[in-house]
Design an enzyme around this catalytic site. Structure first.
Site, PDB file in Angstrom:
ATOM      1  N   HIS A 224     -27.306 -24.436 -19.496  1.00  0.00           N
ATOM      2  CA  HIS A 224     -27.053 -23.478 -18.417  1.00  0.00           C
ATOM      3  C   HIS A 224     -28.360 -22.832 -18.002  1.00  0.00           C
ATOM      4  O   HIS A 224     -29.392 -23.030 -18.647  1.00  0.00           O
ATOM      5  CB  HIS A 224     -26.016 -22.431 -18.858  1.00  0.00           C
ATOM      6  CG  HIS A 224     -26.395 -21.647 -20.069  1.00  0.00           C
ATOM      7  ND1 HIS A 224     -26.344 -22.174 -21.352  1.00  0.00           N
ATOM      8  CD2 HIS A 224     -26.840 -20.378 -20.215  1.00  0.00           C
ATOM      9  CE1 HIS A 224     -26.721 -21.254 -22.218  1.00  0.00           C
ATOM     10  NE2 HIS A 224     -27.037 -20.157 -21.562  1.00  0.00           N
TER      11      HIS A 224
ATOM     12  N   ASP B  33     -28.164 -22.049 -25.618  1.00  0.00           N
ATOM     13  CA  ASP B  33     -28.475 -20.895 -26.471  1.00  0.00           C
ATOM     14  C   ASP B  33     -28.618 -21.361 -27.911  1.00  0.00           C
ATOM     15  O   ASP B  33     -27.718 -22.019 -28.440  1.00  0.00           O
ATOM     16  CB  ASP B  33     -27.347 -19.850 -26.375  1.00  0.00           C
ATOM     17  CG  ASP B  33     -27.284 -19.219 -24.990  1.00  0.00           C
ATOM     18  OD1 ASP B  33     -26.205 -18.700 -24.624  1.00  0.00           O
ATOM     19  OD2 ASP B  33     -28.308 -19.264 -24.293  1.00  0.00           O
TER      20      ASP B  33
ATOM     21  N   ARG C 148     -30.142  -8.761  -9.862  1.00  0.00           N
ATOM     22  CA  ARG C 148     -28.991  -9.230 -10.641  1.00  0.00           C
ATOM     23  C   ARG C 148     -29.163  -8.821 -12.094  1.00  0.00           C
ATOM     24  O   ARG C 148     -30.272  -8.784 -12.606  1.00  0.00           O
ATOM     25  CB  ARG C 148     -28.847 -10.744 -10.539  1.00  0.00           C
ATOM     26  CG  ARG C 148     -27.716 -11.282 -11.410  1.00  0.00           C
ATOM     27  CD  ARG C 148     -27.504 -12.776 -11.291  1.00  0.00           C
ATOM     28  NE  ARG C 148     -26.449 -13.175 -12.221  1.00  0.00           N
ATOM     29  CZ  ARG C 148     -26.642 -13.715 -13.407  1.00  0.00           C
ATOM     30  NH1 ARG C 148     -27.890 -13.975 -13.805  1.00  0.00           N
ATOM     31  NH2 ARG C 148     -25.645 -14.005 -14.209  1.00  0.00           N
TER      32      ARG C 148
ATOM     33  N   HIS D 118     -31.352 -24.229 -20.436  1.00  0.00           N
ATOM     34  CA  HIS D 118     -31.396 -24.155 -21.901  1.00  0.00           C
ATOM     35  C   HIS D 118     -29.993 -24.172 -22.482  1.00  0.00           C
ATOM     36  O   HIS D 118     -29.004 -23.948 -21.788  1.00  0.00           O
ATOM     37  CB  HIS D 118     -32.093 -22.856 -22.332  1.00  0.00           C
ATOM     38  CG  HIS D 118     -31.274 -21.640 -22.010  1.00  0.00           C
ATOM     39  ND1 HIS D 118     -31.201 -21.096 -20.734  1.00  0.00           N
ATOM     40  CD2 HIS D 118     -30.438 -20.882 -22.783  1.00  0.00           C
ATOM     41  CE1 HIS D 118     -30.394 -20.058 -20.743  1.00  0.00           C
ATOM     42  NE2 HIS D 118     -29.902 -19.914 -21.972  1.00  0.00           N
TER      43      HIS D 118
HETATM   44  C1  LIG Z   1     -32.676 -16.689 -29.790  1.00  0.00           C
HETATM   45  C2  LIG Z   1     -32.943 -16.483 -28.501  1.00  0.00           C
HETATM   46  C3  LIG Z   1     -34.104 -17.032 -27.788  1.00  0.00           C
HETATM   47  C4  LIG Z   1     -33.789 -16.676 -26.304  1.00  0.00           C
HETATM   48  C5  LIG Z   1     -33.037 -15.353 -26.444  1.00  0.00           C
HETATM   49  C6  LIG Z   1     -32.085 -15.701 -27.557  1.00  0.00           C
HETATM   50  O1  LIG Z   1     -31.575 -14.546 -28.181  1.00  0.00           O
HETATM   51  C7  LIG Z   1     -30.982 -16.606 -27.009  1.00  0.00           C
HETATM   52  C8  LIG Z   1     -31.407 -17.355 -25.713  1.00  0.00           C
HETATM   53  C9  LIG Z   1     -32.885 -17.777 -25.717  1.00  0.00           C
HETATM   54  C10 LIG Z   1     -33.487 -18.058 -24.309  1.00  0.00           C
HETATM   55  C11 LIG Z   1     -32.893 -17.075 -23.268  1.00  0.00           C
HETATM   56  C12 LIG Z   1     -33.273 -19.500 -23.818  1.00  0.00           C
HETATM   57  C13 LIG Z   1     -34.108 -19.784 -22.556  1.00  0.00           C
HETATM   58  C14 LIG Z   1     -35.609 -19.566 -22.844  1.00  0.00           C
HETATM   59  C15 LIG Z   1     -35.913 -18.145 -23.357  1.00  0.00           C
HETATM   60  C16 LIG Z   1     -37.405 -18.115 -23.766  1.00  0.00           C
HETATM   61  C17 LIG Z   1     -35.757 -17.117 -22.222  1.00  0.00           C
HETATM   62  O2  LIG Z   1     -35.800 -17.501 -21.030  1.00  0.00           O
HETATM   63  O3  LIG Z   1     -35.641 -15.905 -22.511  1.00  0.00           O
HETATM   64  C18 LIG Z   1     -35.000 -17.879 -24.581  1.00  0.00           C
HETATM   65  C19 LIG Z   1     -35.024 -16.548 -25.351  1.00  0.00           C
HETATM   66  C20 LIG Z   1     -36.332 -16.272 -26.089  1.00  0.00           C
HETATM   67  O4  LIG Z   1     -36.800 -15.116 -25.950  1.00  0.00           O
HETATM   68  O5  LIG Z   1     -36.872 -17.165 -26.785  1.00  0.00           O
HETATM   69  O1  AKG Z   2     -28.205 -14.112 -16.933  1.00  0.00           O
HETATM   70  C1  AKG Z   2     -27.405 -15.060 -17.106  1.00  0.00           C
HETATM   71  O2  AKG Z   2     -26.389 -15.209 -16.419  1.00  0.00           O
HETATM   72  C2  AKG Z   2     -27.663 -16.080 -18.209  1.00  0.00           C
HETATM   73  C3  AKG Z   2     -28.719 -15.615 -19.196  1.00  0.00           C
HETATM   74  C4  AKG Z   2     -28.807 -16.560 -20.363  1.00  0.00           C
HETATM   75  O3  AKG Z   2     -28.376 -17.700 -20.325  1.00  0.00           O
HETATM   76  C5  AKG Z   2     -29.434 -16.092 -21.614  1.00  0.00           C
HETATM   77  O4  AKG Z   2     -29.984 -14.955 -21.626  1.00  0.00           O
HETATM   78  O5  AKG Z   2     -29.386 -16.897 -22.610  1.00  0.00           O
HETATM   79 FE   FE2 Z   3     -28.286 -18.606 -22.306  1.00  0.00          FE
END
Ligand SMILES: C=C1C[C@]23C[C@@]1(O)CC[C@H]2[C@]1(C)CCC[C@@](C)(C(=O)O)[C@H]1[C@@H]3C(=O)O
Ligand code: AKG
Ligand code: FE2
Length: 382
Positions: free
Chosen positions: A307, A253, A317, A251
């Site tokens: 990333h 951010d 982790r 994704h």
């Molecule tokens: C605005 C946001 C949506 C997510 C958290 C964040 O504050 C910034 C990163 C986004 C996220 C981590 C991107 C990957 C998918 C996601 C669903 C996740 O894996 O958590 C995303 C977050 C979300 O809760 O939508």
């Molecule tokens: O845990 C990490 O190193 C990356 C997490 C991340 O990309 C996110 O929370 O948006």
């Molecule tokens: Fe991220």
């Protein structure tokens, strides 16, 4: 903005089965809890990612520019130029850089990590006192079974709001005490202090980014003054099949700037030059990356970078992610210096609450979130 019609146009997020229907049993949301015995060898299919997205073994290390902030923080103009130059080079290429000599007390960082362990090692029933509600971004979530029907991330998260407004000094503590009880007062105070440190560091970085783009030190610093940001704790339990799943999927951010502290285990990967690269943990450094909202603010000059996070079969982790977001009423519009006939506007005006709602209710953030959001805004211009 009426976001209702988004649902029909985009790969929508799975809606949890209606309670009491027969699907309930078959599709009972998958929840895993780090404190449960780790005996699961056959990964549930929802956690298995497609072959083309599975982690690769031993990716090359990304040599990330190390931006030393000591000189800039002490007022040295030459050091300021060096720091903004390094940021500019990194942000034009992949959007990631490390900051060191940032002035943040290492004891505060250690406390934040320790409190994170305390929270995620609680019994699931206690963590669920802060359960994230459908469509909201704050709270506790375990792998998002109610949100997504496949490609579930192997992680637990706790997210909460931070406001830099001077009248919101207790926002973090009050939220955590309300959800978890007054025994979380110290937890809340530590994270209020941590978020204040992240907010101040973000404004320093915004000064340097403004200088690097030729719009001056105060342009972006003022835009993010009184920011209304998101703090997210990422907790990735060990997984018996780490080559089949992902801790956080690929994704960009959606936010403006991310300041991330990863623990010594490592797992953050960045996609650069058509290849995944690892970022080696460094306790004394914060990993900083540009998000979609800042890419729009810079009219595409700086890149929001793809990333992900991988997991392993030995150790838990953890990462602390501070997501800088502007105040709700701020309109994301690039400074006029960054828009001309050579560089016409790429993205529409929007506010962060509009974009955040898009990611929480209608579109799973990936590498195309900003383009999907842009297309939708333009289709729905009334
Ligand atoms: C605005 C946001 C949506 C997510 C958290 C964040 O504050 C910034 C990163 C986004 C996220 C981590 C991107 C990957 C998918 C996601 C669903 C996740 O894996 O958590 C995303 C977050 C979300 O809760 O939508
Ligand atoms: O845990 C990490 O190193 C990356 C997490 C991340 O990309 C996110 O929370 O948006
Ligand atoms: Fe991220």
């Amino acid at each position: 903005m009426d976001v209702g019609c988004i649902t029909n146009n985009l790969p929508s997020i799975a809606h949890p089965p209606k309670h009491g229907t027969k699907e309930d049993k078959e599709d009972e949301p998958l929840v895993f809890d780090a404190s449960l015995p780790r005996h699961e060898h056959n990964l549930p299919k929802q956690f298995i990612w497609p072959d083309e997205e599975k982690p690769c073994l031993n990716p090359p290390e990304l040599v990330v520019p190390l931006v030393d902030l000591r000189g800039f923080l002490s007022g040295d103009p030459v050091a300021a130029m060096e720091a903004s130059g390094l940021m500019s080079e990194a942000c034009r290429k992949h959007g990631f850089f490390l900051v060191v000599n940032h002035g943040i007390d290492s004891r505060l960082i250690s406390h934040a990590h320790r409190f994170m362990d305390d929270f995620f090692e609680l019994p699931l029933s206690q963590k669920q006192r802060a359960q994230r509600k459908k469509g909201e971004h704050c709270g506790y979530a375990s792998s998002f079974p109610g949100r997504f029907s496949s490609k579930l991330p192997w992680k637990e998260t706790l997210s909460f709001q931070f406001s830099a407004d001077k009248h919101s000094k207790n926002l973090v503590k009050d939220y955590l005490c309300e959800k978890m009880g007054h025994e979380f007062e110290q937890f809340g105070m530590v994270y209020q202090e941590y978020c204040e440190a992240m907010s101040n560091l973000s404004l320093v970085i915004m000064e340097l980014l403004g200088m690097s783009l030729g719009v001056g030190r105060t342009c972006f610093r003022e835009f993010f003054d009184n920011n209304n940001s998101i703090m997210r704790l990422n907790y990735y339990p060990p997984c018996q099949k780490p080559d089949l799943t992902l801790g956080t999927g690929p994704h960009c951010d959606p936010t403006s700037l991310t300041i991330l502290h990863q623990d010594k285990v490592g797992g953050l990967q960045v996609y650069v030059d058509n290849e995944w690269h690892s970022i080696t943990p460094n306790f004394n450094a914060f990993v900083v990356n540009i998000g979609d909202t800042f890419m729009a603010l810079s009219n595409g000059r700086y890149k929001s970078c793809l990333h992900r996070a991988v997991v392993n079969n030995q150790k838990t982790r953890k990462s602390l992610a501070f997501f800088l977001c502007p105040r709700d009423d701020k309109v994301v519009t690039p400074p006029s210096e960054l828009v001309d006939h050579v560089s016409p506007r790429i993205y529409p005006d929007f506010t962060w609450p509009m974009f955040l709602e898009f990611t929480q209710k209608h579109y799973r953030a990936d590498m195309n979130t900003l383009d999907q959001f842009t297309n939708w805004v333009q289709r729905n211009k009334s």
